[in-house]
Scaffold this active site. Structure first.
Site, PDB file in Angstrom:
ATOM      1  N   ASN A  29       0.938  -1.109   0.112  1.00  0.00           N
ATOM      2  CA  ASN A  29       0.122   0.068   0.061  1.00  0.00           C
ATOM      3  C   ASN A  29       0.737   1.327  -0.008  1.00  0.00           C
ATOM      4  OD1 ASN A  29      -1.615   2.101   0.840  1.00  0.00           O
ATOM      5  ND2 ASN A  29      -3.093   0.961   2.037  1.00  0.00           N
ATOM      6  N   ALA A  31       0.545   4.588  -0.298  1.00  0.00           N
ATOM      7  CA  ALA A  31       0.221   5.629   0.171  1.00  0.00           C
ATOM      8  C   ALA A  31       0.494   5.622   1.844  1.00  0.00           C
ATOM      9  CB  ALA A  31      -1.285   6.064  -0.004  1.00  0.00           C
ATOM     10  N   SER A  32       0.166   4.379   2.289  1.00  0.00           N
ATOM     11  CA  SER A  32       0.402   4.207   3.765  1.00  0.00           C
ATOM     12  C   SER A  32       1.852   4.017   3.893  1.00  0.00           C
ATOM     13  CB  SER A  32      -0.176   2.584   3.915  1.00  0.00           C
ATOM     14  OG  SER A  32       0.400   2.228   5.197  1.00  0.00           O
ATOM     15  N   ASN A 114     -13.006  -3.985   3.894  1.00  0.00           N
ATOM     16  CA  ASN A 114     -12.282  -5.000   4.556  1.00  0.00           C
ATOM     17  C   ASN A 114     -12.903  -5.819   5.397  1.00  0.00           C
ATOM     18  OD1 ASN A 114      -9.484  -3.126   3.693  1.00  0.00           O
ATOM     19  ND2 ASN A 114      -9.835  -5.121   2.491  1.00  0.00           N
ATOM     20  N   GLU A 178      -9.974 -11.078   2.093  1.00  0.00           N
ATOM     21  CA  GLU A 178      -9.748  -9.543   2.609  1.00  0.00           C
ATOM     22  C   GLU A 178     -11.148  -8.961   2.418  1.00  0.00           C
ATOM     23  OE1 GLU A 178      -6.661  -7.479   2.952  1.00  0.00           O
ATOM     24  OE2 GLU A 178      -5.901  -9.409   3.546  1.00  0.00           O
ATOM     25  N   ARG A 218      -3.220 -11.108  -1.343  1.00  0.00           N
ATOM     26  CA  ARG A 218      -3.716 -11.148  -0.041  1.00  0.00           C
ATOM     27  C   ARG A 218      -4.885 -11.968   0.015  1.00  0.00           C
ATOM     28  NH1 ARG A 218      -3.380  -4.773   2.661  1.00  0.00           N
ATOM     29  NH2 ARG A 218      -1.463  -4.422   1.776  1.00  0.00           N
ATOM     30  N   HIS A 254      -5.562  -4.718  -3.465  1.00  0.00           N
ATOM     31  CA  HIS A 254      -7.197  -5.156  -3.678  1.00  0.00           C
ATOM     32  C   HIS A 254      -7.632  -4.882  -4.877  1.00  0.00           C
ATOM     33  CE1 HIS A 254      -7.044  -4.657   1.088  1.00  0.00           C
ATOM     34  NE2 HIS A 254      -7.013  -5.817   1.012  1.00  0.00           N
ATOM     35  N   ASP A 256     -10.483  -3.561  -5.258  1.00  0.00           N
ATOM     36  CA  ASP A 256     -11.223  -2.246  -5.501  1.00  0.00           C
ATOM     37  C   ASP A 256     -10.173  -1.140  -5.634  1.00  0.00           C
ATOM     38  OD1 ASP A 256      -9.982  -1.787  -2.914  1.00  0.00           O
ATOM     39  OD2 ASP A 256     -12.013  -1.778  -1.522  1.00  0.00           O
ATOM     40  N   CYS A 372     -12.852   2.168   0.089  1.00  0.00           N
ATOM     41  CA  CYS A 372     -12.548   1.461   1.249  1.00  0.00           C
ATOM     42  C   CYS A 372     -13.278   1.707   2.492  1.00  0.00           C
ATOM     43  CB  CYS A 372     -10.966   1.796   1.547  1.00  0.00           C
ATOM     44  SG  CYS A 372      -9.693   1.365   0.343  1.00  0.00           S
TER      45      CYS A 372
END
Length: 453
Positions: A29, A31-32, A114, A178, A218, A254, A256, A372
């Site tokens: 991820n 951005a995380s 999720n 997930e 995942r 994911h 999405d 999300c």
């Protein structure tokens, strides 16, 4: 099975919790990872989410609220050997394993896509609405969510004659699940027997099958098919597709983040799936009717643009006035390629009539966009009457929750603040009050153990 009642798709958004923070815990991820160590603003994050919920409510959508998880997860820290008072547990965890404390304090439950996979009663063998909390085994900080999530969902949908609640799948990477982030339901009308579209990253029991090389897949085929079986779905109305391993390695963790669907519209990127033409044909066959596929060409929107803007982490909504709206984050307007594509898409009238753009910066910086933040639940009239109505958004609840946020939330939280016992106490006090506002009962461990400390 005949369903004479009318059905509606409700969106239940996760309410951002009072310990919202950026810890950069999710590899894959982007951005995380890029915002790790920055200050988060829990008060702003919660209000951004509430504004989106209220706007959709005002447009006539059925909009609900899902309570946040209690963080830090002191019970998990105690299971891992930290003891004494709550303050001592935090202090010793920070001293011996700050990474573990960060994981047990994660704000990731705000992304309720999720939280679970949901199958409506019009699709299931027993005619009930089914929920399976996601085990999220790929990331430790998320794998500890499902028990609390299950309790909250049960408190929202607590009539066993209408709602079936399953346990999370076995806690093994072979059954990595997930939730709804990798599941889409397609239909002509919500009351129809719809098509369950499950997207997975790998076949865990097949070592020769294609899989990503850089980041983990995942979601497994084994998990998706297990949920389809336990929910009692008709195998002829279920389609499985493998996500393109190359886009997973590019940061599409994911489905999405690369595709979204609603009713008879599938909006996806040209590189979303393996054997994409075959996937389209399977979906069309299972639908038995026309499927409007809007495929975004790589030449117009590169994978990197799709990820940075979260174009596909959008909500595709059927508004009560008959229009189809695409809910996107502000980042889509700021990306020239994405903004240009969307303007042309609306002008061409290909099945999406309007855009709704929201500023969700606090969520986006932690790696999650509009899709999300919400769990989709298709409800019949009877199911709406049987569920906990206190979680449904209205003018009064919007004002009440904004006032609640003002009383209890901080303007700034750094990762090092997680050791502060007063932040934990503030959070528990806030959540204890929230369960009363939403009529949830004692869904948190600290409520079951005793008084707020």
């Amino acid at each position: 099975m005949n369903h004479p009642l009318s059905y509606v798709e409700a969106n239940f958004d996760g309410l951002v919790g009072p310990t919202h923070n950026y810890a950069g815990l999710s590899g894959g991820n982007l951005a995380s990872l890029s915002n790790k160590t920055k200050a988060a603003n829990p008060k702003l994050a919660a209000k951004e989410g509430l504004k989106k919920m209220k706007t959709l409510h005002d447009l006539g959508m059925v909009q609900g609220v899902i309570a946040p998880l209690s963080r830090p997860d002191l019970g998990q820290l105690r299971e891992l050997g930290f003891s004494g008072t709550d303050a001592n547990v935090l202090k010793n965890a920070a001293k011996h394993s700050p990474a573990l404390l960060a994981a047990c304090s994660s704000a990731s439950s705000m992304w309720t896509a999720n939280a679970a996979t949901v199958s409506p009663s019009s699709d299931t063998k027993d005619g009930r609405l089914h929920f399976t909390p996601a085990n999220l085994v790929n990331k430790f900080h998320r794998s500890i969510e499902h028990q609390q999530t299950g309790r909250i969902l049960h408190a929202m949908f607590n009539d066993e004659s209408h709602f079936a609640h399953h346990k999370a799948l076995p806690m093994s990477n072979y059954f990595g699940d997930e939730g709804a982030a990798n599941h889409t339901r397609l239909c002509q009308n919500y009351a129809d027997h719809g098509v369950g579209f499950f997207v997975y990253g790998e076949r865990a029991f097949d070592n020769n099958a294609p899989k990503p090389k850089l980041y983990p897949a995942r979601q497994t085929f084994e998990a998706s098919s297990a949920i389809a079986r336990t929910h009692g779905l008709d195998e002829h109305k279920v389609v499985y597709a493998q996500q393109n391993p190359q886009v997973i390695d590019a940061g599409v963790f994911h489905n999405d983040v690369i595709a979204v669907g609603n009713r008879n519209v599938l909006f996806c990127h040209q590189q979303a799936f393996l054997n994409q033409d075959s996937v389209y044909q399977q979906l069309t066959d299972a639908m038995g009717e026309t499927l409007n596929i809007i495929e975004v060409p790589t030449q117009q929107v590169a994978i990197s643009d799709a990820i940075s803007s979260y174009l596909f982490n959008s909500q595709l909504l059927s508004l009560p006035n008959g229009e189809t709206a695409l809910v996107v984050p502000r980042e889509c307007e700021l990306n020239p390629n994405v903004n240009n594509y969307l303007n042309h898409l609306i002008a061409e009238s290909r099945g999406i009539d309007k855009l709704l753009c929201f500023d969700l910066k606090q969520s986006m910086q932690n790696g999650g966009g509009p899709a999300c933040l919400r769990l989709r639940v298709v409800l019949s009239d009877q199911e709406r009457a049987a569920m906990n109505s206190s979680v449904i958004m209205n003018d009064t609840l919007f004002e009440t929750l904004n006032q609640w946020v003002e009383r209890h939330y901080r303007d700034q939280v750094y990762s090092q603040d997680l050791i502060d016992p007063s932040l934990m106490t503030e959070s528990q006090t806030a959540l204890d009050e929230l369960t009363q506002l939403l009529n949830l009962g004692s869904v948190y461990d600290f409520q079951q153990i005793g008084a707020v400390r």
